[in-house]
Motif scaffolding. Sequence first.
Motif, PDB file in Angstrom:
ATOM      1  N   ARG A 124      41.864  57.552  -3.752  1.00  0.00           N
ATOM      2  CA  ARG A 124      42.558  58.370  -2.740  1.00  0.00           C
ATOM      3  C   ARG A 124      43.814  59.020  -3.329  1.00  0.00           C
ATOM      4  O   ARG A 124      44.052  60.211  -3.134  1.00  0.00           O
ATOM      5  CB  ARG A 124      42.920  57.492  -1.538  1.00  0.00           C
ATOM      6  N   LEU A 125      44.598  58.244  -4.037  1.00  0.00           N
ATOM      7  CA  LEU A 125      45.830  58.767  -4.622  1.00  0.00           C
ATOM      8  C   LEU A 125      45.538  59.854  -5.659  1.00  0.00           C
ATOM      9  O   LEU A 125      46.186  60.903  -5.689  1.00  0.00           O
ATOM     10  CB  LEU A 125      46.632  57.631  -5.252  1.00  0.00           C
ATOM     11  N   LEU A 126      44.553  59.611  -6.512  1.00  0.00           N
ATOM     12  CA  LEU A 126      44.211  60.589  -7.543  1.00  0.00           C
ATOM     13  C   LEU A 126      43.653  61.869  -6.934  1.00  0.00           C
ATOM     14  O   LEU A 126      44.003  62.980  -7.357  1.00  0.00           O
ATOM     15  CB  LEU A 126      43.188  59.983  -8.515  1.00  0.00           C
ATOM     16  N   ALA A 184      42.599  72.740   8.250  1.00  0.00           N
ATOM     17  CA  ALA A 184      43.852  72.082   8.648  1.00  0.00           C
ATOM     18  C   ALA A 184      44.768  71.920   7.443  1.00  0.00           C
ATOM     19  O   ALA A 184      44.377  71.329   6.434  1.00  0.00           O
ATOM     20  CB  ALA A 184      43.556  70.733   9.276  1.00  0.00           C
ATOM     21  N   ASP A 185      45.992  72.432   7.563  1.00  0.00           N
ATOM     22  CA  ASP A 185      46.898  72.375   6.417  1.00  0.00           C
ATOM     23  C   ASP A 185      47.605  71.032   6.282  1.00  0.00           C
ATOM     24  O   ASP A 185      48.274  70.782   5.281  1.00  0.00           O
ATOM     25  CB  ASP A 185      47.929  73.506   6.494  1.00  0.00           C
ATOM     26  N   ASP A 186      47.472  70.138   7.283  1.00  0.00           N
ATOM     27  CA  ASP A 186      48.124  68.837   7.172  1.00  0.00           C
ATOM     28  C   ASP A 186      47.170  67.745   6.692  1.00  0.00           C
ATOM     29  O   ASP A 186      47.569  66.607   6.482  1.00  0.00           O
ATOM     30  CB  ASP A 186      48.756  68.422   8.507  1.00  0.00           C
ATOM     31  N   LEU A 187      45.891  68.079   6.487  1.00  0.00           N
ATOM     32  CA  LEU A 187      44.946  67.112   5.949  1.00  0.00           C
ATOM     33  C   LEU A 187      45.081  67.023   4.435  1.00  0.00           C
ATOM     34  O   LEU A 187      45.200  68.040   3.751  1.00  0.00           O
ATOM     35  CB  LEU A 187      43.508  67.519   6.287  1.00  0.00           C
ATOM     36  N   THR A 188      45.057  65.809   3.903  1.00  0.00           N
ATOM     37  CA  THR A 188      45.011  65.627   2.458  1.00  0.00           C
ATOM     38  C   THR A 188      43.569  65.839   1.989  1.00  0.00           C
ATOM     39  O   THR A 188      42.627  65.776   2.802  1.00  0.00           O
ATOM     40  CB  THR A 188      45.453  64.209   2.074  1.00  0.00           C
ATOM     41  N   PRO A 189      43.335  66.101   0.698  1.00  0.00           N
ATOM     42  CA  PRO A 189      41.954  66.230   0.205  1.00  0.00           C
ATOM     43  C   PRO A 189      41.096  65.009   0.537  1.00  0.00           C
ATOM     44  O   PRO A 189      39.930  65.139   0.907  1.00  0.00           O
ATOM     45  CB  PRO A 189      42.138  66.401  -1.311  1.00  0.00           C
ATOM     46  N   PHE A 190      41.683  63.813   0.415  1.00  0.00           N
ATOM     47  CA  PHE A 190      40.939  62.603   0.744  1.00  0.00           C
ATOM     48  C   PHE A 190      40.597  62.575   2.237  1.00  0.00           C
ATOM     49  O   PHE A 190      39.481  62.230   2.616  1.00  0.00           O
ATOM     50  CB  PHE A 190      41.762  61.367   0.373  1.00  0.00           C
ATOM     51  N   GLY A 191      41.556  62.947   3.088  1.00  0.00           N
ATOM     52  CA  GLY A 191      41.308  62.982   4.526  1.00  0.00           C
ATOM     53  C   GLY A 191      40.218  63.959   4.885  1.00  0.00           C
ATOM     54  O   GLY A 191      39.373  63.682   5.746  1.00  0.00           O
ATOM     55  N   ARG A 192      40.207  65.116   4.227  1.00  0.00           N
ATOM     56  CA  ARG A 192      39.178  66.121   4.490  1.00  0.00           C
ATOM     57  C   ARG A 192      37.798  65.569   4.128  1.00  0.00           C
ATOM     58  O   ARG A 192      36.825  65.765   4.853  1.00  0.00           O
ATOM     59  CB  ARG A 192      39.485  67.378   3.665  1.00  0.00           C
ATOM     60  N   TYR A 239      35.060  65.603  20.306  1.00  0.00           N
ATOM     61  CA  TYR A 239      36.434  65.898  20.713  1.00  0.00           C
ATOM     62  C   TYR A 239      37.442  65.242  19.784  1.00  0.00           C
ATOM     63  O   TYR A 239      38.627  65.517  19.862  1.00  0.00           O
ATOM     64  CB  TYR A 239      36.712  65.495  22.162  1.00  0.00           C
ATOM     65  N   GLU A 240      36.981  64.391  18.903  1.00  0.00           N
ATOM     66  CA  GLU A 240      37.890  63.765  17.952  1.00  0.00           C
ATOM     67  C   GLU A 240      37.776  64.519  16.620  1.00  0.00           C
ATOM     68  O   GLU A 240      37.393  63.986  15.593  1.00  0.00           O
ATOM     69  CB  GLU A 240      37.533  62.296  17.757  1.00  0.00           C
ATOM     70  N   THR A 241      38.102  65.805  16.661  1.00  0.00           N
ATOM     71  CA  THR A 241      37.898  66.650  15.481  1.00  0.00           C
ATOM     72  C   THR A 241      39.015  66.521  14.475  1.00  0.00           C
ATOM     73  O   THR A 241      38.854  66.890  13.323  1.00  0.00           O
ATOM     74  CB  THR A 241      37.792  68.130  15.906  1.00  0.00           C
ATOM     75  N   MET A 242      40.157  66.011  14.898  1.00  0.00           N
ATOM     76  CA  MET A 242      41.295  65.863  14.007  1.00  0.00           C
ATOM     77  C   MET A 242      41.933  64.503  14.232  1.00  0.00           C
ATOM     78  O   MET A 242      42.063  64.055  15.361  1.00  0.00           O
ATOM     79  CB  MET A 242      42.340  66.952  14.293  1.00  0.00           C
ATOM     80  N   PRO A 243      42.340  63.827  13.151  1.00  0.00           N
ATOM     81  CA  PRO A 243      42.920  62.499  13.343  1.00  0.00           C
ATOM     82  C   PRO A 243      44.347  62.541  13.872  1.00  0.00           C
ATOM     83  O   PRO A 243      44.850  61.572  14.388  1.00  0.00           O
ATOM     84  CB  PRO A 243      42.892  61.918  11.924  1.00  0.00           C
ATOM     85  N   ALA A 294      47.076  57.866   5.790  1.00  0.00           N
ATOM     86  CA  ALA A 294      46.143  57.918   4.655  1.00  0.00           C
ATOM     87  C   ALA A 294      45.381  59.232   4.615  1.00  0.00           C
ATOM     88  O   ALA A 294      44.788  59.566   3.592  1.00  0.00           O
ATOM     89  CB  ALA A 294      45.158  56.755   4.736  1.00  0.00           C
ATOM     90  N   PHE A 295      45.383  59.967   5.727  1.00  0.00           N
ATOM     91  CA  PHE A 295      44.567  61.176   5.824  1.00  0.00           C
ATOM     92  C   PHE A 295      45.395  62.465   5.872  1.00  0.00           C
ATOM     93  O   PHE A 295      44.905  63.526   5.510  1.00  0.00           O
ATOM     94  CB  PHE A 295      43.704  61.133   7.092  1.00  0.00           C
ATOM     95  N   CYS A 296      46.618  62.356   6.383  1.00  0.00           N
ATOM     96  CA  CYS A 296      47.383  63.565   6.695  1.00  0.00           C
ATOM     97  C   CYS A 296      48.807  63.485   6.159  1.00  0.00           C
ATOM     98  O   CYS A 296      49.337  62.405   5.905  1.00  0.00           O
ATOM     99  CB  CYS A 296      47.466  63.762   8.209  1.00  0.00           C
ATOM    100  N   ARG A 297      49.411  64.649   6.054  1.00  0.00           N
ATOM    101  CA  ARG A 297      50.853  64.737   5.829  1.00  0.00           C
ATOM    102  C   ARG A 297      51.501  64.790   7.206  1.00  0.00           C
ATOM    103  O   ARG A 297      51.304  65.741   7.957  1.00  0.00           O
ATOM    104  CB  ARG A 297      51.178  65.979   4.986  1.00  0.00           C
ATOM    105  N   ILE A 298      52.259  63.763   7.531  1.00  0.00           N
ATOM    106  CA  ILE A 298      52.744  63.578   8.893  1.00  0.00           C
ATOM    107  C   ILE A 298      54.062  64.311   9.124  1.00  0.00           C
ATOM    108  O   ILE A 298      55.029  64.131   8.382  1.00  0.00           O
ATOM    109  CB  ILE A 298      52.937  62.082   9.216  1.00  0.00           C
ATOM    110  N   ASP A 299      54.082  65.127  10.162  1.00  0.00           N
ATOM    111  CA  ASP A 299      55.310  65.721  10.683  1.00  0.00           C
ATOM    112  C   ASP A 299      55.584  64.992  11.995  1.00  0.00           C
ATOM    113  O   ASP A 299      54.898  65.234  12.999  1.00  0.00           O
ATOM    114  CB  ASP A 299      55.121  67.221  10.900  1.00  0.00           C
ATOM    115  N   ALA A 300      56.573  64.104  12.007  1.00  0.00           N
ATOM    116  CA  ALA A 300      56.798  63.225  13.166  1.00  0.00           C
ATOM    117  C   ALA A 300      57.060  64.019  14.445  1.00  0.00           C
ATOM    118  O   ALA A 300      56.553  63.675  15.512  1.00  0.00           O
ATOM    119  CB  ALA A 300      57.962  62.284  12.880  1.00  0.00           C
TER     120      ALA A 300
END
Length: 435
Positions: free
Chosen positions: A16-18, A78-86, A226-230, A321-327
């Motif tokens: 995931r990190l790599l 989605a621009d907030d998804l990481t490659p692993f999340g996608r 309906y759960e298209t985005m985490p 683990a999936f996204c870049r979080i904007d609180a």
Amino acid sequence: MGVVVLISSFLLRLFRLLLNAIDPYLSRINIHLVAKPPSSVEELLATIRAESGSLPSLAQNPQWRERLQLSLDSIRTADDLTPFGRWILYKTLLVQIDSLQCFETIAQKFPEVVIAPHPDRNNRPIFIFGLYRTGTTLLHRLLSLYPNVFYISTSQAVFGGASLSDVKQSSSLEDLRRKIKIASRRYSFTFDVFVRAIVSFPYSVHPVDIDGPEECVGVLNRYLFYETMPITRGHDLVNVASECEELSDQAYRLYKRDLHVMQSIANSRPQSHFVLKAPHHTPFADVILRHFPNACFVRMNRNPAEVVASFSSLLRLHNGAFCRIDASKLGRSVQTMICSMTKELVRQTPRMPECTIDVRFEDFSRDPVAVCRKIAVRAGMEHTEATEEKLTASLIEDKAKRVRAGTHVYTLEEFGLDAEEIRRDCKEYCEMFSV
């Protein structure tokens, strides 16, 4: 086995990190470490047809195809998804479509599994819904301890990871059960690896158990997407219920069929009560009653400001683990979603069936056993002294696990939100349910 799981989960976490670090740079020169989701439903379904030789009947429903296209677009752009999340979300989407085909094939190949059990008995399903973070998970686990109850587990929702080819090659129902049992061992190992490597939030936030009672989310999502985005799970729930009425009706018809399929596969002696839990059921009360006319509804209620804070914190922990979080963005999305759900609860209240039980979070926290006893009496379940001892023992065990896991601490301020503003937006709900 435990050592193997730890090593495997470590390798997955390293992957995931790599992937998150390297993939964005390789993508610029058109090199992709994992397959990218297709851009259109037609392309996706053509691939699935080529691999499996068939498509689920829902593929003929234009609203289902539209929901699937929205899911693909969300995963791809989605621009907030990481490659692993996608990658994970796309693989999850494929598993959901495969599960649709599995259920449909089983129902066609072994029609006896869809016959409703105990036609001469109450067979009253209990639907637990309401707002998130209101005690629905613990209540679900407690009610599952009653005798003659069937609940959905993570493993049952996907038949232990059995594939469509397993279903097609089964010569009998017993042969299918044997294949599912074999697949379950592999699925259990994979599940443990992913839980350790990805779902890193503690038991105090949300218990994770492959064989314990779990939400109907995985089952419902393959019909409705309906759960298209985490990041904002179920944010368009109310819109789906109102704008996709035909699809919603078909979804709950298939859901009822698939409950009987899961029950028949899992048990040789069918239980008389379903206990089903998901906040995602909330805006579909009318459709549920159409297909489950004798259903008993248990609606869990809580101060919406506390719900927004708690659910925002859970999503931040889970989706890290999936996204870049904007609180701040996350908090606003959750506030919009929760306020929408409170308005739906207010709107549907006058049309609720006689067997509707409203439970406040504070009352349930103070005396969970008393709440279970009340529900059991209303739903026609036998509440015995032995059952009460089971409930008490389970609560003691649950409390010990939460103490070991640590306290879940969160505030609205972390997400840039204001409690009074949330309560003003949910004023009718707060007044109607005294929260």
